[in-house]
Design a protein around this motif. Structure first.
Motif, PDB file in Angstrom:
ATOM      1  N   VAL A  60     -25.235  16.370  28.764  1.00  0.00           N
ATOM      2  CA  VAL A  60     -24.466  16.199  27.533  1.00  0.00           C
ATOM      3  C   VAL A  60     -23.893  17.543  27.070  1.00  0.00           C
ATOM      4  O   VAL A  60     -22.747  17.620  26.613  1.00  0.00           O
ATOM      5  CB  VAL A  60     -25.332  15.555  26.430  1.00  0.00           C
ATOM      6  N   HIS A  89     -19.947  18.473  26.282  1.00  0.00           N
ATOM      7  CA  HIS A  89     -19.517  18.988  24.988  1.00  0.00           C
ATOM      8  C   HIS A  89     -18.917  20.385  25.069  1.00  0.00           C
ATOM      9  O   HIS A  89     -18.300  20.844  24.103  1.00  0.00           O
ATOM     10  CB  HIS A  89     -20.691  18.956  24.006  1.00  0.00           C
ATOM     11  N   SER A 136     -16.217  14.510  23.688  1.00  0.00           N
ATOM     12  CA  SER A 136     -17.280  13.533  23.883  1.00  0.00           C
ATOM     13  C   SER A 136     -16.852  12.462  24.879  1.00  0.00           C
ATOM     14  O   SER A 136     -15.685  12.059  24.904  1.00  0.00           O
ATOM     15  CB  SER A 136     -17.635  12.852  22.553  1.00  0.00           C
ATOM     16  N   HIS A 137     -17.803  11.993  25.659  1.00  0.00           N
ATOM     17  CA  HIS A 137     -17.522  10.918  26.608  1.00  0.00           C
ATOM     18  C   HIS A 137     -17.397   9.590  25.879  1.00  0.00           C
ATOM     19  O   HIS A 137     -16.544   8.765  26.194  1.00  0.00           O
ATOM     20  CB  HIS A 137     -18.638  10.843  27.654  1.00  0.00           C
ATOM     21  N   ASN A 138     -18.290   9.331  24.938  1.00  0.00           N
ATOM     22  CA  ASN A 138     -18.271   8.165  24.049  1.00  0.00           C
ATOM     23  C   ASN A 138     -18.779   6.863  24.663  1.00  0.00           C
ATOM     24  O   ASN A 138     -18.809   5.835  23.959  1.00  0.00           O
ATOM     25  CB  ASN A 138     -16.860   7.932  23.470  1.00  0.00           C
ATOM     26  N   LEU A 191     -21.752   6.718  27.257  1.00  0.00           N
ATOM     27  CA  LEU A 191     -22.719   7.196  28.253  1.00  0.00           C
ATOM     28  C   LEU A 191     -23.786   6.127  28.529  1.00  0.00           C
ATOM     29  O   LEU A 191     -24.974   6.332  28.318  1.00  0.00           O
ATOM     30  CB  LEU A 191     -23.355   8.499  27.778  1.00  0.00           C
ATOM     31  N   TRP A 239     -13.858   8.337  32.289  1.00  0.00           N
ATOM     32  CA  TRP A 239     -13.560   9.202  31.153  1.00  0.00           C
ATOM     33  C   TRP A 239     -12.429   8.675  30.279  1.00  0.00           C
ATOM     34  O   TRP A 239     -11.920   9.404  29.421  1.00  0.00           O
ATOM     35  CB  TRP A 239     -13.206  10.599  31.667  1.00  0.00           C
ATOM     36  N   ALA A 251     -12.903   9.076  26.518  1.00  0.00           N
ATOM     37  CA  ALA A 251     -13.354  10.403  26.076  1.00  0.00           C
ATOM     38  C   ALA A 251     -12.305  11.050  25.174  1.00  0.00           C
ATOM     39  O   ALA A 251     -11.108  10.947  25.426  1.00  0.00           O
ATOM     40  CB  ALA A 251     -13.615  11.292  27.285  1.00  0.00           C
ATOM     41  N   ARG A 305     -20.544  14.857  17.882  1.00  0.00           N
ATOM     42  CA  ARG A 305     -21.427  15.113  19.010  1.00  0.00           C
ATOM     43  C   ARG A 305     -22.613  14.140  19.071  1.00  0.00           C
ATOM     44  O   ARG A 305     -23.175  13.886  20.123  1.00  0.00           O
ATOM     45  CB  ARG A 305     -21.932  16.559  18.981  1.00  0.00           C
ATOM     46  N   ASP A 342     -22.555  10.868  21.587  1.00  0.00           N
ATOM     47  CA  ASP A 342     -23.069  10.998  22.957  1.00  0.00           C
ATOM     48  C   ASP A 342     -24.584  11.145  22.976  1.00  0.00           C
ATOM     49  O   ASP A 342     -25.274  10.552  23.812  1.00  0.00           O
ATOM     50  CB  ASP A 342     -22.432  12.198  23.651  1.00  0.00           C
ATOM     51  N   SER A 350     -25.083   3.550  16.846  1.00  0.00           N
ATOM     52  CA  SER A 350     -24.694   3.293  18.226  1.00  0.00           C
ATOM     53  C   SER A 350     -25.155   1.916  18.698  1.00  0.00           C
ATOM     54  O   SER A 350     -24.409   1.187  19.356  1.00  0.00           O
ATOM     55  CB  SER A 350     -25.287   4.382  19.142  1.00  0.00           C
TER      56      SER A 350
END
Length: 338
Positions: A123, A127, A184-186, A188, A205, A208, A213, A216, A258
Motif C-alpha cells: 500500500v 501511495h 489510491s488504487h481504490n 484492493l 488500475w 485508481a 489514503r 486503500d 468500506s
C-alpha cells in the motif's frame, strides 16, 4: 498474428491488436491466446503466450480510453514496482501489454503478522506513485451508491435500516475534506492482489486516482487483516512513528465505510442479476461474513452470480452493523468529531 487468433479478438480491434503485438514482440511467434475471466471489469483481458512466456493484454473500453489515459496509471505503478512490468501502451487504442504473474495464494506464502507487514508495504508503494489527478468526491460517490441501493428496493428490515442510520451519523463526522490525499488504487480486493511467491503485485488500475489514503488501508484490512495483532503490525508498518490514536480511529471508521460501499455495490449487482419473479430473502441477521467469505474462497459461492452477490452483500452489511455497535466504534467517532 495468425488467422486462428484473430478470431478470438473483437473484429473492430484486430488491426490495433496486430500493431500492439508486433510492437511488443517483433517477430516472435504468438503461440496461444486465452480470455481471462473472473473479474467484474468490462474490459477484456487476455493471456498471450509468446516464445513460451506468458503476458497479459488488456483492451480498455474504447470511449473511456479515448478520454482518459488509463495506461498512464499502469505505467507509473509499474515504474514504482507495484504493478507488473509494462511492455506496451497506446492511449488511442486503449491497449496495454504487461508481464503475466503466475499467481500463488498470498496466504500460503505470507501468514499472520508477516502478511500484514508485506501488505502495508504494498500500500505504501501505491501511495508513493506520483499521480496527481483526483477522482470524484468520495462522499458524493457514496451518496450516489446509496441512492441506487434505495431505488432497487432489494433489501429492507432492521439491520439495513440500522446500517443506513449509522452511516448517516458517520457521514456528518468523517473528515471528507481533508486535503491529505494520495494516489489510491481504490479496489484492493483479493482478485487484484497477486503474489509470485516472493513479491506482491497489484493489477486493474482503472479505478485508481488521488483519494483518501484510508480507503486503500481499510480495503486491504477488510480482506486480509482479521486479528488485533495483525492490525497493529499493519498500521505500524504503514505509518511508522507517525501512528497515533487519531489515525487508528480514522482507519477503523473507514473499515466500516468500506464494508458498506462493497455491500451496496454487491446488492446493486444482485438486483440486476435477480432471476425473474424471484423473491429476495430479506434475512440479514443470519448471514455472517465468517461463513460467506470462506464459501466464496472455496468456490461454493460465486460473485459472478445473483446468489453470491446477494449473500456477500448481506454479510458485509451485517458485519458493518456489528462493528458499528461496538464501544471502539463509538470511541473512534468521538475521536474524529473531537
Amino acid at each position: 498474428m495468425s488467422f486462428q487468433f484473430q478470431e478470438v479478438f473483437p473484429a473492430e480491434r484486430t488491426a490495433a491488436i496486430n500493431v500492439a503485438i508486433e510492437t511488443a514482440f517483433g517477430g516472435a511467434k504468438l503461440e496461444d491466446v486465452n480470455l481471462l475471466t473472473g473479474g467484474l471489469s468490462t474490459a477484456p483481458v487476455y493471456k498471450l503466450t509468446v516464445d513460451n512466456r506468458p503476458y497479459v493484454m488488456k483492451l480498455d473500453v474504447l470511449h473511456v480510453a479515448a478520454t482518459v489515459d488509463l495506461s498512464e496509471k499502469v505505467a507509473l505503478a509499474a515504474q514504482a514496482g507495484i504493478a507488473p512490468a509494462l511492455l506496451y501502451r497506446n492511449v488511442e487504442s486503449g491497449i496495454t501489454i504487461s508481464d503475466f504473474v503466475e499467481n500463488k495464494p498470498i496466504r500460503s506464502i505470507f501468514t499472520g503478522e508477516v502478511l500484514a507487514d508485506r501488505l502495508a508495504g504494498a500500500v505504501k508503494k501505491i501511495h508513493a506513485v506520483p499521480y496527481t489527478i483526483p477522482g470524484d468526491d468520495l462522499k458524493a460517490t457514496i451518496d450516489h451508491i446509496l441512492t441506487g441501493f434505495r431505488q432497487t428496493n432489494i433489501l429492507s428490515g432492521e439491520i439495513p435500516d440500522e446500517c443506513l442510520r449509522r452511516y448517516a451519523e458517520v457521514r456528518e463526522i468523517y473528515p471528507w475534506q481533508d486535503t491529505d490525499k494520495v494516489f489510491s488504487h481504490n479496489d484492493l480486493n483479493p482478485s487484484n492482489i497477486l503474489c509470485d511467491g516472493q513479491d506482491i503485485w497489484v493489477i486493474d488500475w482503472n479505478t485508481a486516482f488521488v483519494n483518501d489514503r484510508y480507503v486503500d488501508l481499510a480495503g486491504v484490512a477488510n480482506f486480509f487483516i482479521h486479528m488485533p495483532e495483525q492490525e497493529a503490525v499493519f498500521l505500524k508498518a504503514y505509518f511508522g512513528d507517525e501512528l497515533d490514536e487519531y489515525k487508528k480511529a480514522r482507519f477503523y471508521v473507514m473499515r466500516q465505510i468500506s464494508r458498506i460501499i462493497y455491500a451496496l455495490m454487491m446488492l446493486h449487482l444482485a438486483a440486476k442479476a435477480k432471476p425473474a419473479d424471484y423473491k429476495h430473502d430479506q434475512d440479514v441477521a443470519g448471514v455472517l461474513l465468517r461463513d460467506v467469505g470462506p464459501a466464496i474462497g472455496a468456490g461454493k459461492l460465486s460473485l459472478a452470480t445473483y446468489e453470491g452477490q446477494f449473500m456477500y452483500g448481506k454479510a458485509l452489511m451485517h458485519e458493518a452493523v456489528q462493528q458499528m455497535r461496538t464501544a471502539r466504534f463509538e470511541a473512534s467517532l468521538a475521536m474524529l468529531k473531537g
